[in-house]
Scaffold this motif. Sequence first.
Motif, mmCIF file in Angstrom:
data_model
loop_
_atom_site.group_PDB
_atom_site.id
_atom_site.type_symbol
_atom_site.label_atom_id
_atom_site.label_comp_id
_atom_site.label_asym_id
_atom_site.label_seq_id
_atom_site.Cartn_x
_atom_site.Cartn_y
_atom_site.Cartn_z
ATOM 1 N N LEU A 103 0.754 -1.325 0.039
ATOM 2 C CA LEU A 103 0.159 0.024 -0.090
ATOM 3 C C LEU A 103 0.901 1.061 -0.046
ATOM 4 C CD1 LEU A 103 -2.662 -1.163 2.585
ATOM 5 C CD2 LEU A 103 -3.115 -0.848 0.223
ATOM 6 N N GLY A 104 2.030 1.284 0.740
ATOM 7 C CA GLY A 104 2.788 2.368 0.751
ATOM 8 C C GLY A 104 3.409 2.451 -0.608
ATOM 9 N N LEU A 105 3.820 1.644 -1.084
ATOM 10 C CA LEU A 105 4.258 1.677 -2.747
ATOM 11 C C LEU A 105 3.298 2.308 -3.536
ATOM 12 C CD1 LEU A 105 6.892 0.845 -4.373
ATOM 13 C CD2 LEU A 105 5.450 -1.326 -5.085
ATOM 14 N N LEU A 106 1.961 1.782 -3.325
ATOM 15 C CA LEU A 106 1.228 2.633 -4.242
ATOM 16 C C LEU A 106 0.773 4.154 -3.891
ATOM 17 C CD1 LEU A 106 -1.768 -0.237 -4.359
ATOM 18 C CD2 LEU A 106 -0.472 0.475 -6.317
ATOM 19 N N LEU A 107 0.706 4.407 -2.770
ATOM 20 C CA LEU A 107 0.772 5.671 -2.229
ATOM 21 C C LEU A 107 1.911 6.548 -2.668
ATOM 22 C CD1 LEU A 107 -0.558 5.511 1.364
ATOM 23 C CD2 LEU A 107 -1.829 6.191 -0.615
ATOM 24 N N LEU A 108 3.018 6.177 -2.529
ATOM 25 C CA LEU A 108 4.424 6.811 -3.201
ATOM 26 C C LEU A 108 4.060 6.996 -4.618
ATOM 27 C CD1 LEU A 108 7.394 5.157 -1.175
ATOM 28 C CD2 LEU A 108 6.733 7.568 -1.444
ATOM 29 N N HIS A 109 3.678 5.893 -5.366
ATOM 30 C CA HIS A 109 3.522 6.257 -6.828
ATOM 31 C C HIS A 109 2.532 7.408 -7.178
ATOM 32 C CE1 HIS A 109 2.876 5.235 -11.293
ATOM 33 N NE2 HIS A 109 1.761 5.181 -10.918
ATOM 34 N N VAL A 110 1.338 7.173 -6.374
ATOM 35 C CA VAL A 110 0.178 8.388 -6.489
ATOM 36 C C VAL A 110 0.966 9.861 -6.406
ATOM 37 C CG1 VAL A 110 -1.846 9.194 -5.641
ATOM 38 C CG2 VAL A 110 -1.529 6.726 -5.948
ATOM 39 N N ALA A 111 1.666 9.966 -5.166
ATOM 40 C CA ALA A 111 2.204 11.251 -5.105
ATOM 41 C C ALA A 111 3.582 11.431 -5.969
ATOM 42 C CB ALA A 111 2.463 11.363 -3.666
ATOM 43 N N GLN A 112 3.983 10.283 -6.811
ATOM 44 C CA GLN A 112 4.988 10.595 -7.385
ATOM 45 C C GLN A 112 6.278 10.979 -6.798
ATOM 46 O OE1 GLN A 112 5.717 9.759 -10.979
ATOM 47 N NE2 GLN A 112 4.145 8.492 -10.174
ATOM 48 N N SER A 113 6.250 10.563 -5.339
ATOM 49 C CA SER A 113 7.406 10.834 -4.595
ATOM 50 C C SER A 113 8.615 10.028 -4.673
ATOM 51 C CB SER A 113 6.680 11.007 -3.135
ATOM 52 O OG SER A 113 7.459 11.464 -1.947
ATOM 53 N N GLY A 114 9.604 10.452 -4.418
ATOM 54 C CA GLY A 114 10.807 9.672 -4.466
ATOM 55 C C GLY A 114 11.535 9.395 -5.983
ATOM 56 N N ALA A 115 12.701 8.764 -6.004
ATOM 57 C CA ALA A 115 13.282 8.617 -7.258
ATOM 58 C C ALA A 115 13.056 7.473 -7.799
ATOM 59 C CB ALA A 115 14.887 8.484 -6.867
ATOM 60 N N TRP A 116 12.034 7.527 -8.739
ATOM 61 C CA TRP A 116 11.385 6.263 -9.810
ATOM 62 C C TRP A 116 12.247 6.093 -10.659
ATOM 63 C CZ3 TRP A 116 7.282 3.241 -8.247
ATOM 64 C CH2 TRP A 116 6.546 3.721 -7.143
ATOM 65 N N GLN A 117 12.452 4.851 -11.075
ATOM 66 C CA GLN A 117 13.004 4.441 -12.082
ATOM 67 C C GLN A 117 12.332 3.386 -13.131
ATOM 68 O OE1 GLN A 117 16.541 1.717 -11.278
ATOM 69 N NE2 GLN A 117 16.149 2.403 -9.042
ATOM 70 N N ARG A 118 12.837 3.351 -14.359
ATOM 71 C CA ARG A 118 12.420 2.234 -14.859
ATOM 72 C C ARG A 118 13.213 1.123 -15.062
ATOM 73 N NH1 ARG A 118 7.125 3.238 -16.942
ATOM 74 N NH2 ARG A 118 6.757 5.307 -16.854
#
Length: 466
Positions: A103-118
């Motif tokens: 759930l925390g991973l989904l919330l981070l994705h919603v907020a586009q918070s943090g350094a996301w990578q492909r």
Amino acid sequence: MNSTRRNYVINEFKVRFTLSSFLDQLTADAALALAPDGGSAKAAQKLARPTQWPTLAREGDVLWGECQGSGAHPYLVGVDARSAELASKCSCPSRKFPCKHALGLLLLHVAQSGAWQRATPPSDLAKWLEGRTARAEKAAQLPSDVETDPAERAKARAKAQAGGDRKKTAGLEDLELWLSDLVREGLQAARARPYGDWDRQAARLVDAQLPGVARHVRQIPDLLHDETGEALTAHLGRLWLLTQAWRHRTTFSELERADLLSALGAPLDRASIPPAAPRTWRTLGFVQEEEGKLHVRRTWLLGDEREVALLLDFAPTGQALPPPPPARPFQAAVAYAPSAYAQRAILQGDVTAATTPLPLPSGTLTDLQSRFAAALALNPWLERIGAFVGPAYLNLDPPQLCDADGHAVPLGARVEEADVWTMLAHAETLPQTYFGEWDGRSFTPVGTVAADTQATPDPRAAQGAS
């Protein structure tokens, strides 16, 4: 956000967006709606901080990351949103699905918070994803000759049914002997049996393609503590009746055979149910429970002709249930499953919003038992019916539903005092019309209803009892 609201949010969200855009259109409310309980939702919000995630990545409709817990190594978390059965996997020891890390991973994705990578998921998650893909493909495949030749399809179905009937016959004959021994030995001997005895008998019934009967056997230990033995005797009588009904199934009508197969645990053939015309419905509420390794949700609907329909949804542990219908009135095709007492139904096609008010059926405490008896006369395997009762009020000590004439029925064992207080606060001390489940012994409120307003589900019913 309470549990009822969470389920409505995720339902309305999925109605608006296609699966292909699920992750891109996900909202925080919809993500929290997936939480198995309020504690998980709160814990997930605390984990939605980039400082706790050394790795955040996405590949298509798959999210994965590493969440640093109290141990030396971070937890590996993955979310698969490639199909309607959104699923998650985590290396943490939690038995909740989805866990707080997913759930925390989904919330981070919603907020586009943090350094996301492909990035491609690591081997452990890749293997899990490949397994889900392989199972989905296998379920969708049929042998080519059976798929194209109607005669071969009919032959294969007849062969499978004959084999299944032989297994059921053997399993029910074994159950008949087992029940005879159990009754002959007596109640005290049954209480002394180890739990493994009940589990072994249930496992044999599952092998005989009788999961519905196995569920009833697993319920026996809970009934052994009643000193009167009345509940146990009634339960064993129901099991015995199933064995005798199977012996005489050829004398039953088509609808009676359908009810018997459903009681034995045969899955509903949704494709064989004729299409229904779209009409106006409203959601009265739902009850979510756990049965073994399954999540079960019963959703109750009211139609524009004052009829009640029951939607049943199942999901294995680790998979999400499909979203329930929306809280507001809606237009949809709701088709009833074959039964001598029409109650279980399925949704067919799309759901659209509606504004038409629906009249409420009437019901009193005095005729509750007669309504249940009339239903059992048509389908003796019914475990509960949906019923309207009102005007009525709730009592705390003892927990009862009462009317102004002094009639009362006990509330279900799963209804706790805190939930009664919640319903009392909503009622503001005034008599209400309640909709709930009646099993012949107790009433479980699902929600309070009014003719010109939407149903207000009972919080306990929405969260599910454990």
